[in-house]
Design an enzyme around this catalytic site. Structure first.
Site, PDB file in Angstrom:
ATOM      1  CG  HIS A  14      -2.335  -0.629   0.949  1.00 18.13           C
ATOM      2  ND1 HIS A  14      -2.908  -1.516   1.899  1.00 18.13           N
ATOM      3  CD2 HIS A  14      -2.736  -1.003  -0.297  1.00 18.13           C
ATOM      4  CE1 HIS A  14      -3.955  -1.943   1.538  1.00 18.13           C
ATOM      5  NE2 HIS A  14      -4.134  -1.923   0.254  1.00 18.13           N
TER       6      HIS A  14
ATOM      7  NE  ARG B  57      -8.999  -2.140 -11.496  1.00 16.50           N
ATOM      8  CZ  ARG B  57      -8.373  -0.958 -11.516  1.00 16.50           C
ATOM      9  NH1 ARG B  57      -8.750   0.238 -11.010  1.00 16.50           N
ATOM     10  NH2 ARG B  57      -7.220  -0.910 -11.612  1.00 16.50           N
TER      11      ARG B  57
ATOM     12  NE  ARG C  97     -12.323  -5.694 -14.961  1.00 12.74           N
ATOM     13  CZ  ARG C  97     -11.240  -5.696 -14.049  1.00 12.74           C
ATOM     14  NH1 ARG C  97     -10.210  -5.986 -14.352  1.00 12.74           N
ATOM     15  NH2 ARG C  97     -11.575  -5.561 -12.768  1.00 12.74           N
TER      16      ARG C  97
ATOM     17  CD  GLU D  52      -7.725 -10.489 -17.690  1.00 13.60           C
ATOM     18  OE1 GLU D  52      -7.928  -9.656 -16.451  1.00 13.60           O
ATOM     19  OE2 GLU D  52      -8.863 -10.674 -18.180  1.00 13.60           O
TER      20      GLU D  52
ATOM     21  CG  ASN E 187      -1.725  -6.480 -12.771  1.00 10.14           C
ATOM     22  OD1 ASN E 187      -0.842  -5.792 -13.537  1.00 10.14           O
ATOM     23  ND2 ASN E 187      -2.566  -5.683 -12.115  1.00 10.14           N
ATOM     24  CG  ASP E 188      -5.220 -12.047 -14.063  1.00 11.20           C
ATOM     25  OD1 ASP E 188      -4.928 -12.488 -13.023  1.00 11.20           O
ATOM     26  OD2 ASP E 188      -6.438 -11.403 -13.825  1.00 11.20           O
TER      27      ASP E 188
ATOM     28  NE  ARG F 233      -3.088 -10.294  -9.839  1.00 18.39           N
ATOM     29  CZ  ARG F 233      -4.164  -9.409 -10.226  1.00 18.39           C
ATOM     30  NH1 ARG F 233      -4.777 -10.031 -11.113  1.00 18.39           N
ATOM     31  NH2 ARG F 233      -4.149  -8.357  -9.904  1.00 18.39           N
TER      32      ARG F 233
ATOM     33  CB  CYS G 254      -6.111  -1.750 -19.016  1.00 15.87           C
ATOM     34  SG  CYS G 254      -6.488  -3.572 -19.056  1.00 15.87           S
TER      35      CYS G 254
END
Length: 557
Positions: A190, A292, A328, A417, A440-441, A451, A488
């Site tokens: 964070h 999102r 999305r 992804e 990321n995915d 992850r 993205c």
């Protein structure tokens, strides 16, 4: 003689100043029997937890942005029923409130650390909640950032969200925080997320910085991922020159994203609710590359109505009138199960019924969402695009795009992804209007590295040549069909990797709004030929660190 300490840099910034160390936490409570009854101690804990949760909520409202969500999550963590039960069990044994809170939270911390990855990095958040509750029980001030009376570089093991969210960044303040250095944490902590959002110069995970003393002058070079201790006058002067250059670039009038030769690269924002629209536009977002929609669903026991969804989408589209907005559809499952969609226990949920798979199993939820989007679009002049998450086959692509078109949406695409879709990108883009790569995915599935699992975190790096080759395949398919290919994932917020992604064929980049200025500045330093040359250098490497180093060397030549 200067000494360089390595870590993970956040953004492109560079800063210099004296170290101020985060104060040590007060000693942990001792394991002693309470002189109060368990009922009295439980009442003390409830009051303290309530006060801490209320203070975290107040800070969340003051902070806004991603900090708001982080602090709200921390407030919920404070009042977690499982933690309450664990504390009560210790109180029933006759322990003090202070010890019961300390021991119960420590047990939960160990559980998060064992999981590792993203959840492991939430351990620092849990520590902060426990420290605040214990301080309240003791009648002491809550832990916090030092105020030395002069601008400083803050050094800490890691920062709690409550502290990071409200750091004093006022240029006129005597206690201005010039930069952050943490010895723990990583790029998904964070501290890193909020530093990126607030534009704070930061280097995280710099374990070698533990030896720095109060008042030591350092250079914090986020672009290089380094902290320079005992810098020379020449190094200080060069750091100041770079800082001034970046400040001038950030302060300059916002222009559309483009390479040095004028090749346009629209820079878009990733948003989790319509609330972030104003800030994104202020920071120069040319539209939305990833909206999102989970915020509408995650706090509900049943799917929201078409009307409720339409109202939120209408707000978003109104804020971005005349601009591109990519939405999305619901991406649930894996770490985001929903009782009305898919809350069945799965052995490996990251490979289970999630994303479009879950929506197809509950098709009315998907139809309602697309209907709500189409109705909102009908009353707007924004350029609405919709995309499906976790698409794995050409057949799924056809299903989603045909359904979206049938329900009145003009532009329908898929997220890349899953490696299978990247490998079949040319066939997928025969049917989809566009592709958007979720790095990321894509990295997780390419590297077979969860992850959320800390033990394989080093493999979760989008710089890996295997991931870059898949992105290049999608970029080539986009060129062949004349269709857009966006990015993205978090990779787009890395200023140098952004250049590589454009060199691989990305036509737009979407990121956290605070990263826009650094990425815009970075793109403006290179031509399309430079970008392709730098990308090829990264592709030719054997692993992620080598790819990053090769790109840095190519960019400097």
């Amino acid at each position: 003689m200067s000494d360089t300490i390595s870590g993970v840099g956040i953004g492109l910034g560079v800063a210099q100043g004296p170290i101020a160390r985060m104060p040590e936490r007060t000693p942990a409570p001792k394991d002693t029997r309470s002189e109060r009854s368990p009922e009295d101690e439980a009442a003390r804990v409830r009051e303290a937890v309530g006060a801490v949760a209320a203070e975290l909520t107040r800070r969340a409202e003051a902070a806004g942005g991603a900090a708001h969500d982080v602090l709200e999550a921390q407030a919920m963590m404070a009042e977690d029923p499982s933690l309450e039960e664990a504390v009560q069990a210790r109180l029933d044994e006759g322990k003090t409130a202070e010890w019961a809170v300390h021991d119960a939270f420590a047990e939960f911390r160990a559980t998060l650390e064992a999981v590792g990855g993203y959840l492991g990095e939430r351990a620092a958040d849990l520590d902060d909640v426990a420290a605040r509750v214990i301080a309240h029980l003791r009648g002491e001030p809550a832990p916090g950032v030092p105020s030395p009376g002069h601008p400083f570089v803050l050094l800490a093991p890691d920062l709690a969200p409550a502290d990071t969210a409200l750091l004093d960044l006022d240029p006129d303040s005597p206690n201005r925080v010039l930069a952050l250095v943490t010895t723990d944490g990583g790029p998904t902590s964070h501290t890193a997320i909020l530093a990126r959002e607030k534009g704070i110069v930061a280097v995280v995970g710099a374990s070698g910085a533990t030896g720095l003393a109060e008042g030591d002058v350092v250079i914090v070079d986020a672009a290089a991922g380094a902290v320079v201790a005992s810098p020379t006058d020449q190094q200080l002067a060069e750091a100041q020159r770079r800082s001034d250059e970046r400040a001038a670039a950030v302060a300059a009038p916002v222009t559309p994203g483009a390479l040095a030769d004028g090749t346009p690269v629209p820079l878009l924002a990733n948003l989790g609710s319509p609330k972030g629209a104003g800030e994104a536009l202020e920071l120069g977002a040319e539209g939305v590359g990833l909206f999102r929609t989970e915020f509408l669903f995650l706090s509900s026991k049943e799917a929201p109505t078409v009307e409720a969804q339409q109202a939120e989408y209408t707000k978003l589209l109104a804020a971005f009138a005349g601009k591109k907005v990519v939405v999305r559809v619901l991406d649930a499952g894996a770490d985001k199960p929903l009782p009305f969609l898919n809350d069945a226990e799965e052995e490996n949920p990251a490979l289970g019924l999630r994303g479009l798979r879950a929506l197809r199993a509950n098709e009315q939820i998907l139809r309602d969402q697309l209907t709500a989007l189409a109705r909102a679009d009908a009353d707007s002049d924004a350029d609405l695009w919709v995309m499906a998450p976790m698409v794995a086959t050409v057949e799924e692509t056809i299903f989603f795009t045909e359904l979206a078109h049938e329900l009145g949406l003009k532009t329908a695409g898929v997220m890349v992804e899953v490696p299978a879709v990247a490998l079949l990108a040319e066939r997928v883009l025969n049917h989809a209007d566009f592709a958007s790569i979720g790095t990321n995915d894509l990295t997780q599935y390419t590297m077979a590295a969860d992850r959320l699992l800390g033990s394989v975190a080093t493999l979760q790096d989008p710089w890996h040549p295997a991931v870059l080759k898949l992105i290049a395949a999608v970029g080539e398919a986009g060129r062949t069909h004349g269709k857009p290919v966006g990015i993205c994932g978090e990779a787009a917020a890395d200023p140098l990797l952004a250049v590589v992604l454009v060199g691989l064929g990305a036509t737009t980049l979407s990121m956290a709004p605070a990263a826009l200025a650094d990425v815009r500045f970075s793109l403006g330093r290179y031509t399309i030929e430079d970008a392709r040359r730098i990308a090829q250098a990264a592709l030719d490497a054997d692993d992620a660190p080598a790819a990053r180093a090769a790109a840095q060397a190519a960019a400097a030549s």
